[in-house]
Motif scaffolding. Structure first.
Motif, short mmCIF file in Angstrom:
data_model
loop_
_atom_site.label_atom_id
_atom_site.label_comp_id
_atom_site.label_asym_id
_atom_site.label_seq_id
_atom_site.Cartn_x
_atom_site.Cartn_y
_atom_site.Cartn_z
N ALA A 1 12.57 1.96 -1.66
CA ALA A 1 12.60 1.65 -2.95
C ALA A 1 11.66 2.73 -4.08
O ALA A 1 11.58 2.57 -5.24
N ALA A 2 11.04 3.59 -3.33
CA ALA A 2 10.12 4.62 -4.15
C ALA A 2 10.92 5.41 -5.28
O ALA A 2 12.11 5.95 -4.73
N PRO A 3 10.49 5.83 -6.48
CA PRO A 3 11.18 6.26 -7.29
C PRO A 3 11.32 8.00 -6.94
O PRO A 3 12.38 8.55 -7.16
N LEU A 4 10.33 8.46 -6.26
CA LEU A 4 10.38 9.83 -5.86
C LEU A 4 10.61 10.00 -4.53
O LEU A 4 9.79 8.98 -3.65
N ARG A 5 11.33 10.91 -3.93
CA ARG A 5 11.50 10.60 -2.43
C ARG A 5 10.39 11.66 -1.73
O ARG A 5 11.01 12.94 -1.33
N ALA B 1 3.92 6.16 -5.24
CA ALA B 1 3.88 6.08 -6.83
C ALA B 1 2.80 7.20 -7.43
O ALA B 1 2.73 7.43 -8.63
N GLU B 2 1.75 7.14 -6.60
CA GLU B 2 0.51 8.04 -7.22
C GLU B 2 0.91 9.47 -7.37
O GLU B 2 1.43 10.18 -6.33
N PRO B 3 0.57 10.06 -8.66
CA PRO B 3 0.98 11.37 -8.80
C PRO B 3 -0.06 12.18 -8.00
O PRO B 3 0.42 13.45 -7.59
N GLN B 4 -1.14 11.78 -7.44
CA GLN B 4 -1.82 12.86 -6.78
C GLN B 4 -1.61 12.92 -4.94
O GLN B 4 -2.37 13.37 -4.34
N VAL B 5 -0.56 12.16 -4.71
CA VAL B 5 -0.24 12.17 -3.36
C VAL B 5 1.13 12.79 -3.23
O VAL B 5 1.96 12.58 -3.89
N ASP B 6 1.22 13.63 -2.06
CA ASP B 6 2.37 14.36 -1.86
C ASP B 6 3.14 13.70 -0.66
O ASP B 6 4.48 13.72 -0.80
N ALA B 7 2.57 12.86 0.17
CA ALA B 7 3.18 12.68 1.36
C ALA B 7 2.18 11.14 1.85
O ALA B 7 0.97 11.28 1.59
N ILE C 1 7.52 -0.54 5.96
CA ILE C 1 7.24 0.84 5.48
C ILE C 1 8.71 1.46 5.01
O ILE C 1 8.74 2.11 4.04
N ILE C 2 9.54 1.46 5.94
CA ILE C 2 11.15 1.73 5.40
C ILE C 2 11.59 1.16 4.03
O ILE C 2 11.87 2.02 3.06
N ARG C 3 11.25 -0.17 3.81
CA ARG C 3 11.63 -0.65 2.59
C ARG C 3 11.03 0.09 1.39
O ARG C 3 11.39 0.23 0.53
N ALA C 4 9.59 0.27 1.59
CA ALA C 4 8.84 0.83 0.35
C ALA C 4 9.13 2.16 0.29
O ALA C 4 9.33 2.54 -1.09
N ALA D 1 1.00 -1.18 -0.10
CA ALA D 1 0.10 -0.13 0.05
C ALA D 1 0.95 1.17 -0.17
O ALA D 1 0.84 2.21 -0.78
N THR D 2 1.94 1.19 0.81
CA THR D 2 2.82 2.42 0.83
C THR D 2 3.42 2.63 -0.52
O THR D 2 3.54 3.87 -1.02
N ALA D 3 4.00 1.52 -1.03
CA ALA D 3 4.64 1.84 -2.50
C ALA D 3 3.87 2.19 -3.53
O ALA D 3 4.14 3.04 -4.10
N GLU D 4 2.47 1.71 -3.62
CA GLU D 4 1.49 2.25 -4.33
C GLU D 4 1.19 3.80 -4.24
O GLU D 4 1.17 4.48 -5.25
N LEU D 5 0.95 4.24 -2.92
CA LEU D 5 0.52 5.52 -2.76
C LEU D 5 1.81 6.45 -3.13
O LEU D 5 1.58 7.63 -3.61
#
Length: 689
Positions: free
Chosen positions: A195-199, A163-169, A189-192, A157-161
């Motif tokens: 691994a996220a493309p955007l920080r 990556a979502e453009p409409q989510v800032d945090a 949570i930390i691993r997701a 769920a964390t990884a998906e969110l």
């Protein structure tokens, strides 16, 4: 603890910790600011590098009388709030808020963090967090929380969110539910996040978390909190900090030089009134002064008695308009307090009757007050206009403070007014408007068209300019201002003067030093040289494209290929005190030709210079003229020394420095560099070009 700050004050600490590599956030606890200009300069420089949080206990406001609404609004706390906002500092109200903000900003950064997504293993916990988030004024829409049960679901769920453009945090919540291990959920949570493309920022609230979980989040740099409420408060500071940074680094729109008022005429109006021993400008003088600063106003006609008032109203009645009648008295700052305002009078008889009644009420309610006459104004029938207030009053520490908000006779009681330190540009004026609730109804709604916000912002810019240029004005009220789709116009205005020269205050922030504009003729080419402005960012960017890679390397000591907004903003957004820069434009083309800058040290004793020209303009003497100008500025600022480092291979720069009297020495730390230094206290001036 700094005590009285005799040796080291808050500004010194800000300067130190801003450049300290081990400091992630700066926390201040202060009672008052002593040197406003130094504090703002240091605070602004620090806030551009790292978050600065200020804990300042609010002071009780004792009941007081004032001549204007602005003076009632500009309390010491309001002035400090305006100063903190202008410098990019976050004010907090208590220790809980301080530590929540420090936890968030010390670990998370975000260019924009308005839209928060929630992941939780408990439906009730998620609902509490979402409800708290919706209560934040102006908060973005809250997406439905994601409910999970296992550590693997937390990760997905964390990884998906993220990556979502409409989510800032993302805010991850965890209630202690068996049999899942909270520490395992934290690890996922930390691993997701890693691994996220955007920080994007990730925040966590693990209810009843043990030491292991807290340590995991701390090591990963994820802000963690004991409850969802603390996490939401921390997130609020993340969004506030992002907005402050955006304002601090914004490029304002250009403000034409043709918009400058006739300052000589403005000063003549003020000096004439002071010479007559008056503390107020009369209504016609107020209208004249506002016209010089291009602030629209329904111009009044001041007359001596009721008969003259009826005669002044006659042309308006002939044109089918009604009028407003007001008393004119130097002893009555608020005319409505004594029934000194009558609106929508439609005949000469009504004017005469109203004048008599107003004079009688004044005699009964204020027998000592002098009645100088009456003012007659055409009624402004704008059915869909919004009532606003704008003005400024003078604070003992920060000088003039501009106010804006919802207007009317109870403006200070409505408490929808915010303050800002002048000078203002259109961007900072728009920011001031946006912080008020009344800004929402300036937009279109139902059958009401949007008000002209640019016209309102222009009034605020003009007030800031008036505060900068005329320290003899202590207070000014424009109340009400009627704003609608056709523009903004002041219906009533009052201006209070400061007769004591010792109490006249200019803004704590230096205004643009327009007097340092120069014209240069070098052969057949002519250049206009002036202090740099924030809106010169585009011109500087275009100039840098016309500088060869080798010349860029000689200037920046490293090859540069791209120039970000943050980089260019650093070059163009100055406080004209610690930092100064001049830019030269070719008059024939309007293109930027070169720039020179000076950055003073914390004690304003020495300053480092830097200079760069377009590569096609080297060797014609422009660099020499810019160096002479920046040396003149340094002397005017009473700096003792100007210095810099120059690459040993940069022969032309070293030769220019020697010709201007600089001492050139080896750099003991790097043999590829030379140190150049000019003593500004030595007698004599540099040769002119």
């Amino acid at each position: 603890m700094l005590g009285e700050g005799a040796d080291v004050d808050v500004a010194d600490c800000l300067d130190h910790f801003a450049t300290d590599v081990f400091t992630r956030s700066i926390l201040l606890a202060i009672d008052d600011v002593s040197d406003a200009a130094r504090f703002l300069s240091s605070g602004r420089a620090a806030a551009r590098l790292k978050p600065v949080l200020v804990l300042k206990p609010p002071k009780p406001v004792s009941p007081r009388s004032a001549l204007t609404h602005a003076a009632l609004i500009v309390t010491s706390d309001a002035a400090h709030d305006a100063a903190f906002h202008r410098a990019g500092l976050l004010r907090v109200n208590d220790l809980d808020e301080l530590f929540a903000a420090a936890e968030t900003l010390g670990r998370a950064r975000a260019a924009e963090a308005g839209r928060l997504a929630i992941v939780s293993n408990g439906e009730g916990l998620a609902a509490l967090a979402a409800g708290r988030l919706r209560q934040i004024p102006g908060a973005a829409a809250v997406p439905a929380p994601r409910l999970v049960r296992t550590a693997a679901e937390y990760h997905a769920a964390t990884a998906e969110l993220l990556a979502e453009p409409q989510v800032d945090a993302v805010l991850a919540l965890n209630a202690p539910l068996a049999p899942v291990d909270p520490a395992d959920c934290a690890r996922e949570i930390i691993r997701a996040r890693d691994a996220a493309p955007l920080r994007k920022p990730v925040l966590a609230a693990w209810v009843g978390a043990g030491a292991e979980t807290v340590a995991l989040f701390a090591a990963a740099g994820i802000p963690s909190f004991a409850t969802e409420t603390e996490a939401i408060i921390g997130f609020q500071h993340l969004t506030r900090h992002a907005r402050l940074l955006a304002e601090l680094m914004a490029t304002p729109p250009s403000h034409g030089e043709d918009d400058l008022p006739d300052l000589a005429a403005a000063r003549a109006i003020v000096e004439r009134a002071l010479g007559e021993g008056r503390h107020w400008l009369d209504p016609e003088e107020v209208a004249d002064l506002l016209a010089l600063f291009r602030i629209p106003m329904l111009r009044p006609v001041v007359v001596a008695d009721a008969a003259a008032a009826a005669a002044a109203a006659r042309p308006h009645f002939a044109a089918g308009r009604t009028v407003a009648l007001k008393i004119v008295s130097p002893d009555v700052p608020h005319k409505s307090d004594v029934g000194g305002v009558e609106l929508d009078l439609a005949s000469e008889a009504a004017v005469i009757a109203a004048a008599g009644q107003m004079a009688e009420r004044l005699r009964q309610l204020r027998p000592q007050a002098r009645l100088s006459g009456f003012s007659v104004q055409p009624m402004a029938h704008r059915a869909k206009a919004r009532e606003l207030i704008a003005g400024f009053a003078t604070d003992a520490c920060f000088g003039p403070v501009v106010v804006f908000g919802r207007g009317g006779t109870a403006a200070e009681l409505i408490a929808d007014i915010h303050a800002a330190l002048p000078p203002l540009d259109m961007a900072s004026a728009e920011g001031l408007i946006s912080r008020t609730r009344v800004s929402r109804i300036l937009a279109a709604y139902r059958d009401v068209p949007a008000a002209d916000r640019q016209a309102v912002a222009a009034v605020l810019v003009a007030l800031g300019q008036m505060a900068s240029d005329l320290p003899e004005i202590r207070e000014i009220d424009l109340n009400p201002i009627l704003a609608d789709a056709t523009g903004a116009v002041a219906v009533d205005a009052r201006i209070v003067l400061e007769p004591d020269p010792q109490r006249r205050r200019r803004p704590a922030i230096r205004p643009y030093p327009a007097s340092w504009t120069r014209q240069l003729a070098l052969g057949e080419r002519r250049f206009a040289v002036r202090p740099i402005k924030p809106e010169d960012e585009v011109a500087i960017g275009e100039m840098l494209k016309r500088v060869t890679p080798e010349d860029l390397r000689l200037r920046f000591f490293a090859p540069l290929k791209s120039f970000s907004h943050a980089f260019l903003a650093h070059l163009t957004q100055l406080d004209y005190a610690r930092e100064m820069a001049f830019i030269a434009f070719e008059e024939a083309t309007g293109d930027a030709a070169g720039a020179v800058r000076l950055h003073a040290d914390h004690g304003h004793v020495a300053a480092e210079y830097a200079i760069l020209l377009r590569s096609d303009l080297k060797g014609m003497g422009l660099g020499r003229e810019l160096m002479i100008l920046i040396i003149e500025w340094g002397r005017a600022e009473k700096l003792q020394r100007i210095h810099s480092q120059v690459l040993a291979e940069n022969g032309p720069m070293l030769a220019l420095c020697r010709s201007l009297g600089f001492e050139v020495t080896l750099d003991p730390d790097d043999t590829s560099l030379r140190r150049v230094s000019l003593d500004l206290t030595a007698p004599g001036r540099p040769p002119t070009g």
